[in-house]
Design a protein around this motif. Structure first.
Motif, PDB file in Angstrom:
ATOM      1  N   SER A   1       7.376   1.893  -7.822  1.00 44.07           N
ATOM      2  CA  SER A   1       7.365   1.003  -9.018  1.00 44.07           C
ATOM      3  C   SER A   1       8.487   0.624  -9.643  1.00 44.07           C
ATOM      4  O   SER A   1       8.698  -0.689 -10.077  1.00 44.07           O
ATOM      5  CB  SER A   1       6.361   1.592 -10.139  1.00 44.07           C
ATOM      6  OG  SER A   1       6.970   2.647 -10.562  1.00 44.07           O
TER       7      SER A   1
ATOM      8  N   ARG B   1       7.865   3.515   6.662  1.00 42.00           N
ATOM      9  CA  ARG B   1       6.877   4.450   6.812  1.00 42.00           C
ATOM     10  C   ARG B   1       6.106   3.888   8.060  1.00 42.00           C
ATOM     11  O   ARG B   1       5.491   5.002   8.874  1.00 42.00           O
ATOM     12  CB  ARG B   1       5.785   4.165   5.421  1.00 42.00           C
ATOM     13  CG  ARG B   1       4.606   4.941   5.745  1.00 42.00           C
ATOM     14  CD  ARG B   1       3.826   4.819   4.360  1.00 42.00           C
ATOM     15  NE  ARG B   1       3.351   3.690   4.337  1.00 42.00           N
ATOM     16  CZ  ARG B   1       2.257   3.245   3.458  1.00 42.00           C
ATOM     17  NH1 ARG B   1       2.018   4.072   2.413  1.00 42.00           N
ATOM     18  NH2 ARG B   1       1.744   2.136   3.383  1.00 42.00           N
TER      19      ARG B   1
ATOM     20  N   ASN C   1       0.705  -1.229  -0.171  1.00 41.46           N
ATOM     21  CA  ASN C   1      -0.027   0.137  -0.121  1.00 41.46           C
ATOM     22  C   ASN C   1       0.914   1.389   0.042  1.00 41.46           C
ATOM     23  O   ASN C   1       0.686   2.258   0.802  1.00 41.46           O
ATOM     24  CB  ASN C   1      -0.979  -0.136   1.102  1.00 41.46           C
ATOM     25  CG  ASN C   1      -2.063  -0.996   1.180  1.00 41.46           C
ATOM     26  OD1 ASN C   1      -2.221  -1.701   0.010  1.00 41.46           O
ATOM     27  ND2 ASN C   1      -2.737  -1.264   2.148  1.00 41.46           N
ATOM     28  N   LEU C   2       1.881   1.264  -0.937  1.00 43.58           N
ATOM     29  CA  LEU C   2       2.625   2.353  -1.039  1.00 43.58           C
ATOM     30  C   LEU C   2       1.991   3.322  -1.932  1.00 43.58           C
ATOM     31  O   LEU C   2       1.201   2.932  -3.098  1.00 43.58           O
ATOM     32  CB  LEU C   2       4.170   2.301  -1.457  1.00 43.58           C
ATOM     33  CG  LEU C   2       4.846   1.348  -0.270  1.00 43.58           C
ATOM     34  CD1 LEU C   2       6.162   1.015  -1.013  1.00 43.58           C
ATOM     35  CD2 LEU C   2       5.260   1.989   0.955  1.00 43.58           C
ATOM     36  N   LEU C   3       2.238   4.672  -1.788  1.00 42.41           N
ATOM     37  CA  LEU C   3       1.509   5.485  -2.981  1.00 42.41           C
ATOM     38  C   LEU C   3       2.339   5.684  -3.980  1.00 42.41           C
ATOM     39  O   LEU C   3       3.438   6.009  -4.124  1.00 42.41           O
ATOM     40  CB  LEU C   3       1.252   6.999  -2.256  1.00 42.41           C
ATOM     41  CG  LEU C   3       0.253   7.168  -1.009  1.00 42.41           C
ATOM     42  CD1 LEU C   3       0.229   8.494  -0.381  1.00 42.41           C
ATOM     43  CD2 LEU C   3      -1.178   6.572  -1.325  1.00 42.41           C
ATOM     44  N   SER C   4       1.582   5.286  -5.212  1.00 45.66           N
ATOM     45  CA  SER C   4       2.504   5.079  -6.528  1.00 45.66           C
ATOM     46  C   SER C   4       3.036   6.712  -7.094  1.00 45.66           C
ATOM     47  O   SER C   4       4.125   6.732  -7.540  1.00 45.66           O
ATOM     48  CB  SER C   4       1.576   4.651  -7.566  1.00 45.66           C
ATOM     49  OG  SER C   4       0.766   5.491  -8.056  1.00 45.66           O
ATOM     50  N   ALA C   5       2.242   7.550  -6.487  1.00 44.32           N
ATOM     51  CA  ALA C   5       2.441   8.982  -7.071  1.00 44.32           C
ATOM     52  C   ALA C   5       3.650   9.474  -6.348  1.00 44.32           C
ATOM     53  O   ALA C   5       4.089  10.910  -6.468  1.00 44.32           O
ATOM     54  CB  ALA C   5       1.320   9.770  -7.086  1.00 44.32           C
ATOM     55  N   LYS C   6       3.999   9.174  -5.279  1.00 42.70           N
ATOM     56  CA  LYS C   6       5.146   9.860  -4.029  1.00 42.70           C
ATOM     57  C   LYS C   6       6.327   9.155  -4.423  1.00 42.70           C
ATOM     58  O   LYS C   6       6.207   7.809  -4.593  1.00 42.70           O
ATOM     59  CB  LYS C   6       4.538   9.795  -2.795  1.00 42.70           C
ATOM     60  CG  LYS C   6       3.458  10.874  -2.753  1.00 42.70           C
ATOM     61  CD  LYS C   6       3.147  10.983  -1.046  1.00 42.70           C
ATOM     62  CE  LYS C   6       1.846  11.824  -0.859  1.00 42.70           C
ATOM     63  NZ  LYS C   6       1.897  13.131  -1.377  1.00 42.70           N
TER      64      LYS C   6
ATOM     65  N   MET D   1      -3.041   6.071   9.280  1.00 40.88           N
ATOM     66  CA  MET D   1      -2.019   6.843   9.663  1.00 40.88           C
ATOM     67  C   MET D   1      -2.569   8.226  10.589  1.00 40.88           C
ATOM     68  O   MET D   1      -1.781   8.982  10.950  1.00 40.88           O
ATOM     69  CB  MET D   1      -1.368   7.660   8.641  1.00 40.88           C
ATOM     70  CG  MET D   1      -0.374   6.640   7.740  1.00 40.88           C
ATOM     71  SD  MET D   1       0.357   7.498   6.404  1.00 40.88           S
ATOM     72  CE  MET D   1       0.777   5.881   5.412  1.00 40.88           C
TER      73      MET D   1
ATOM     74  N   LYS E   1       4.168  14.012   8.001  1.00 40.10           N
ATOM     75  CA  LYS E   1       3.356  15.364   7.322  1.00 40.10           C
ATOM     76  C   LYS E   1       1.805  15.461   7.970  1.00 40.10           C
ATOM     77  O   LYS E   1       1.508  16.257   8.357  1.00 40.10           O
ATOM     78  CB  LYS E   1       3.336  15.132   5.752  1.00 40.10           C
ATOM     79  CG  LYS E   1       2.832  16.323   5.051  1.00 40.10           C
ATOM     80  CD  LYS E   1       3.060  15.808   3.814  1.00 40.10           C
ATOM     81  CE  LYS E   1       2.575  17.034   2.770  1.00 40.10           C
ATOM     82  NZ  LYS E   1       2.673  16.856   1.309  1.00 40.10           N
ATOM     83  N   ILE E   2       1.049  14.247   8.000  1.00 37.73           N
ATOM     84  CA  ILE E   2      -0.342  14.243   8.708  1.00 37.73           C
ATOM     85  C   ILE E   2       0.106  14.659  10.184  1.00 37.73           C
ATOM     86  O   ILE E   2      -0.804  15.261  10.661  1.00 37.73           O
ATOM     87  CB  ILE E   2      -0.689  12.653   8.399  1.00 37.73           C
ATOM     88  CG1 ILE E   2      -0.952  12.365   7.046  1.00 37.73           C
ATOM     89  CG2 ILE E   2      -1.881  12.513   9.205  1.00 37.73           C
ATOM     90  CD1 ILE E   2      -1.377  11.064   6.689  1.00 37.73           C
TER      91      ILE E   2
ATOM     92  N   LEU F   1      -4.938   1.892  -0.488  1.00 39.86           N
ATOM     93  CA  LEU F   1      -4.276   3.045  -0.290  1.00 39.86           C
ATOM     94  C   LEU F   1      -4.798   3.856   0.621  1.00 39.86           C
ATOM     95  O   LEU F   1      -4.074   4.588   1.536  1.00 39.86           O
ATOM     96  CB  LEU F   1      -3.887   3.644  -1.638  1.00 39.86           C
ATOM     97  CG  LEU F   1      -2.957   2.849  -2.740  1.00 39.86           C
ATOM     98  CD1 LEU F   1      -2.441   3.606  -3.782  1.00 39.86           C
ATOM     99  CD2 LEU F   1      -1.748   2.280  -1.949  1.00 39.86           C
TER     100      LEU F   1
ATOM    101  N   TYR G   1      10.631   6.002  -7.283  1.00 39.69           N
ATOM    102  CA  TYR G   1       9.215   5.693  -7.252  1.00 39.69           C
ATOM    103  C   TYR G   1       9.068   4.255  -6.604  1.00 39.69           C
ATOM    104  O   TYR G   1       9.841   3.420  -7.233  1.00 39.69           O
ATOM    105  CB  TYR G   1       8.305   6.113  -8.371  1.00 39.69           C
ATOM    106  CG  TYR G   1       8.167   7.692  -8.355  1.00 39.69           C
ATOM    107  CD1 TYR G   1       7.169   8.350  -7.822  1.00 39.69           C
ATOM    108  CD2 TYR G   1       9.161   8.427  -9.212  1.00 39.69           C
ATOM    109  CE1 TYR G   1       7.119   9.668  -7.939  1.00 39.69           C
ATOM    110  CE2 TYR G   1       9.014   9.771  -9.177  1.00 39.69           C
ATOM    111  CZ  TYR G   1       8.005  10.334  -8.452  1.00 39.69           C
ATOM    112  OH  TYR G   1       7.891  11.743  -8.749  1.00 39.69           O
TER     113      TYR G   1
ATOM    114  N   GLU H   1      -3.100  10.120  -6.985  1.00 40.72           N
ATOM    115  CA  GLU H   1      -2.993   8.501  -7.563  1.00 40.72           C
ATOM    116  C   GLU H   1      -3.754   8.611  -8.634  1.00 40.72           C
ATOM    117  O   GLU H   1      -3.563   7.726  -9.664  1.00 40.72           O
ATOM    118  CB  GLU H   1      -3.510   7.537  -6.309  1.00 40.72           C
ATOM    119  CG  GLU H   1      -2.696   7.502  -5.236  1.00 40.72           C
ATOM    120  CD  GLU H   1      -1.289   6.914  -5.690  1.00 40.72           C
ATOM    121  OE1 GLU H   1      -1.200   5.981  -6.294  1.00 40.72           O
ATOM    122  OE2 GLU H   1      -0.179   7.417  -5.010  1.00 40.72           O
TER     123      GLU H   1
ATOM    124  N   LEU I   1       5.052  10.617   4.960  1.00 43.18           N
ATOM    125  CA  LEU I   1       3.728  10.982   4.868  1.00 43.18           C
ATOM    126  C   LEU I   1       3.116  10.784   6.320  1.00 43.18           C
ATOM    127  O   LEU I   1       2.465  11.830   6.716  1.00 43.18           O
ATOM    128  CB  LEU I   1       2.887   9.931   3.903  1.00 43.18           C
ATOM    129  CG  LEU I   1       1.446  10.443   3.888  1.00 43.18           C
ATOM    130  CD1 LEU I   1       1.346  12.000   3.425  1.00 43.18           C
ATOM    131  CD2 LEU I   1       0.809   9.693   2.896  1.00 43.18           C
ATOM    132  N   PRO I   2       3.300   9.975   7.131  1.00 38.86           N
ATOM    133  CA  PRO I   2       2.699  10.177   8.526  1.00 38.86           C
ATOM    134  C   PRO I   2       3.267  11.101   9.152  1.00 38.86           C
ATOM    135  O   PRO I   2       2.468  11.815  10.212  1.00 38.86           O
ATOM    136  CB  PRO I   2       3.354   8.813   9.264  1.00 38.86           C
ATOM    137  CG  PRO I   2       3.625   7.725   8.003  1.00 38.86           C
ATOM    138  CD  PRO I   2       4.163   8.542   7.169  1.00 38.86           C
TER     139      PRO I   2
END
Lengths: 359, 217
Positions: free
Chosen positions: A155, A169, A108-113, B126, A124-125, B119, A153, B141, A121-122
């Protein structure tokens, strides 16, 4: 270095006395008429690795979702670091969720990051400043051995590398509990081992508490200290891994263990009968120092007949030897059990039957 | 082709580009949130609310069922209210944008819905707020798909803007009908068609390139 690990790991080791990180009491959750969780109680103590094992559909996923508040139990209590979470609003749950780091089967990694942005990310949140996020994310990528891929990335990574990023993460916001949800189930055996080693190192070096959810006993054996077996929404067996492996009580535990515990081969087992006249076959289970005893001699002396090892041996779970042996002897059931009794309750003997034949 | 016609073609091209991109931009600004609303309020969405979901769904379907040429006329009072006149390029942007917004909302909805549930739950676990999930997960995404969808919307708008000639909006379509068709100026017709092909291809190529550059999966 070796010394440091032990010192860092040891003070937290006492599972009976360490404070509870997560405390589940009488949690029930039903979906329609199906009971996904049926009055579950389970405590995860600080510094331990607790394995929660069960077949698919046993209720593992529902339990995880209840722990991080994605699902609400119908009744019962869930405390994270002493704080009751079942009656919290969604908004009040958000800071508490940060206390639990999750690792997923499919990463479940974000592909766009990029890798580093995923790890950060945690943070940042949680509202951490960018420079500090970057520093901490790099530190964690270094810990999991992927600092060089920070700007790649996901991928571009292999499955094992993705899971390392997933672990980094999960750790970035300094959680009190690492929840591993079938983290190695999508990986090949070699990668599985390296990921399990990483989780164990993190547990030892950082003193991090881990709840390991899996359907594979091998995973539990590799790194867990305690194990709880879940079946049809209930905890059916719980204890130190070596004890449960040495003497599984519940049928589900036995069947989960079947693949990695010595079993009497089916063709031998099939020949046995309670009223047979041939040699008797019995099993001996022993843990710790007992596992190394010379059972063939111990039994042979009183039975007055030679005792032969048919199958089995000694395995090690953590630093605990766990022995499981199958013996054959010209003796009857009562004599074997009488001898077994004199060895004490720590050594478990089971009479399996007689082989056919004349005596 | 005489210089007067060249000038006409040039002005019509500019009008078409202005109509397409202005209404496209408006449909992006309103359509994306609408698409997000449809996905978020759907069953199992981050802000599940089936009543809002159904209501928005009906409105979107309603606008999408009306043929554009009828929408163009029916919206004249609204256009007057917003722009002050119902005639010209500026006035045509209103019905074009109103028609394109639900269209793009549906396309964006499809891309947003394809973001894996895992996702969203990972980031939810989190401790992220809904807004954070939208900003960090849903939109980034789905971005390659959203860009492709926006490209399709722009191409569709290029075609639709031709119809806007019916309310005196100008543009290439209007020019093709008045000069190429009604006055038998075949050369104008050919030039207009060639420009439209170039325009549409250009939009498609640029859109595809941006979408490919954003694709990280």
């Amino acid at each position: 270095m070796k010394m440091d690990k032990t010192i860092a790991g040891q003070p937290l080791a006492g599972p009976e006395t360490a404070p509870a990180v997560a405390e589940i009491r009488g949690v029930t959750r039903t979906f329609g008429s199906a009971r996904a969780l049926d009055s579950i109680s389970l405590t995860v103590r600080k510094g331990e690795i607790l394995g929660l094992i069960g077949r698919s559909g046993a209720g593992k996923s529902t339990l995880i979702r209840c722990l991080n508040g994605l699902e609400r139990p119908d009744s019962g209590s869930i405390r994270i670091e002493g704080q009751e979470i079942t009656d919290l609003s969604d908004r009040a749950l958000q800071p508490l969720r940060r206390r639990i780091g999750m690792v997923f089967q499919h990463f479940n990694l974000l592909s766009a990051k990029t890798v580093i942005d995923n790890v950060a990310l945690p943070l940042k949140i949680a509202g951490v400043a960018p420079a500090e996020r970057r520093r901490r994310a790099l530190e964690l990528l270094d810990l999991v051995g992927l600092a060089a891929r920070a700007d790649a990335y996901p991928s571009a990574l292999s499955g094992g590398q993705k899971q390392r990023v997933g672990i980094a993460r999960a750790l970035s916001a300094n959680p009190a509990l690492l929840l591993s949800d079938e983290a190695t189930s999508a990986l090949d055996p070699e990668t599985t081992h390296s990921i399990l080693d990483l989780i164990r190192d993190i547990n030892r070096n950082l003193g991090l508490t881990v709840l390991l959810i899996t359907h594979e006993m091998d995973v539990v054996r590799s790194i867990a200290g305690r194990v709880a077996v879940i079946d049809r929404g209930r905890i059916v067996e719980e204890g130190a891994v070596a004890d449960v492996f040495a003497r599984p009580v519940h049928a589900v535990t036995q069947s989960l263990l079947a693949g990695i515990r010595p079993q009497l081969p089916a063709f031998l087992l099939g020949r046995l009968g309670v009223n047979g006249t041939g040699p008797a076959v019995f099993s001996v289970d022993a843990v710790g120092a007992d596992a190394g005893r010379d059972f063939a001699r111990l039994f042979g002396e009183t039975l007055g007949a030679p005792v032969h090892l048919v199958h089995g041996g000694i395995d090690h779970i953590g630093d605990q030897p766990v022995g499981r042996f199958f013996f054959r002897a010209e003796a009857d059931r009562l004599a074997i059990l009488a001898r077994a009794e004199s060895l004490g309750p720590a050594i478990h003997v089971e009479f399996l039957g007689h082989e056919p034949g004349s005596r | 082709m005489n210089p007067v016609l060249v000038d006409l073609v040039w002005r019509a091209t500019v009008e078409t580009v202005v109509m397409t991109f202005a209404s496209g931009l408006i449909s992006l600004v309103f359509g994306l949130p609408l698409g997000l609303l449809l996905v978020a309020t759907a069953k199992g969405g981050v802000a599940e609310n089936l009543w809002i979901n159904r209501l928005v769904g009906w409105v979107v379907n309603g606008f999408r069922s009306v043929p554009f040429i009828i929408l163009l006329v029916a919206l004249i009072p609204v256009t007057r209210l917003i722009v002050g006149t119902a005639l010209g390029t500026g006035a045509a942007i209103v019905p074009l944008a109103i028609a394109a917004t639900p269209y793009f909302a549906r396309i964006a909805e499809v891309s947003l819905r394809e973001v894996p549930r895992g996702l969203i739950e990972a980031v939810e676990s989190m401790g992220a707020s809904r807004l954070r999930i939208v900003r960090e997960v849903l939109v980034p995404e789905a971005l390659p798909g959203i860009v492709s969808g926006f490209t399709v919307t722009l191409v569709t708008l290029t075609g639709a803007s031709a119809m806007a000639g019916a309310i005196g909006a100008g543009g290439l379509g209007d020019l093709a009908i008045r000069y190429g068709y009604q006055r038998f100026e075949t050369s104008v017709m050919v030039v207009v068609v060639v420009i439209l092909i170039l325009l549409v291809s250009g939009i498609q190529v640029i859109g595809d390139r941006i979408a490919a550059a954003l694709e990280r999966r």
